[in-house]
Design an enzyme around this catalytic site. Sequence first.
Site, PDB file in Angstrom:
ATOM      1  N   HIS A 176      25.012  57.777 -92.869  1.00 26.89           N
ATOM      2  CA  HIS A 176      25.434  58.728 -93.613  1.00 26.89           C
ATOM      3  C   HIS A 176      24.547  60.091 -93.377  1.00 26.89           C
ATOM      4  CE1 HIS A 176      27.936  55.884 -96.541  1.00 26.89           C
ATOM      5  NE2 HIS A 176      28.057  55.608 -95.274  1.00 26.89           N
ATOM      6  N   GLU A 190      23.039  61.834 -95.529  1.00 26.31           N
ATOM      7  CA  GLU A 190      21.591  61.953 -95.987  1.00 26.31           C
ATOM      8  C   GLU A 190      20.913  61.367 -95.346  1.00 26.31           C
ATOM      9  OE1 GLU A 190      24.702  61.178 -97.122  1.00 26.31           O
ATOM     10  OE2 GLU A 190      24.575  61.144 -99.598  1.00 26.31           O
ATOM     11  N   ALA A 249      57.597  74.490 -85.469  1.00 29.03           N
ATOM     12  CA  ALA A 249      57.793  75.709 -84.913  1.00 29.03           C
ATOM     13  C   ALA A 249      59.245  76.166 -84.809  1.00 29.03           C
ATOM     14  CB  ALA A 249      57.479  75.621 -83.638  1.00 29.03           C
TER      15      ALA A 249
END
Length: 254
Positions: A77, A79, A180
């Site tokens: 992770h 951290e 589009a």
Amino acid sequence: MAPRASRPARPARPGSRPVAGPIAGVAGDDARWMVRCLELAARGGRTSPNPRVGCVIVSARGEVLAEGWHRGPGTAHAEVDALARLGGAARGATLYVNLEPCDHHGRTPPCAPAVIASGVRRVVIGAMDPVPGHGGGARRIARAGIEVTRGVLAPACEDLDRGFFTWARHGRPWFTLKAAMTLDGRIATARGESRWITGAAARAAAHGLRASHDAVLVGGSRPRGGRRPSSPPWCCSSRRCRPPTTRPTPRARW
């Protein structure tokens, strides 16, 4: 005349660089480093089912000691990634992270104990973890005597991980509709012949949009040439679909 309050800054989409500005009620340095967390988090690309998270560790003098980000399920992770660059120790520093450090054991150990053991003086969190049973890291860190500041640029932090927060709160994916069409709402000629409506820049942006999502939902009349290798998987909404090829043919427009 009193000055007008500044509007909260929103992070840019992956691939662009957000710019921090003055934010009411948030310390300048906190906002600055949280924006940097979002920049780092965007580097993770598609980390599903995990959120994109970035982390910055700053010294008492305001110097960056280490940075880290999450790269996908089973990897460190943010951290832990940042702390690893410092040998796990960051005594007296401030740790910034855009999502609450976890306090549960999944594919990897919880982050909160590592943050506590590092010796940081303060932890600044963007958004709280919305998954039941996954949060609690902020509370555990505060109980260890570490100052915890929550909610810094929380809307921006949630916006970066809209898919994760939508799934956690509503139990469904986050959908983005991409179309589009001409100004009068057409997507083909009067004879039903499909033609490119957008230009090269818009098509490149569309591929960037696809790359930031976990899947692309298509109908039975999708192009048969396949998809780009960098594009996420296709999910077909029709029984007439055939499995797409992994390599596009020269005429493929996807």
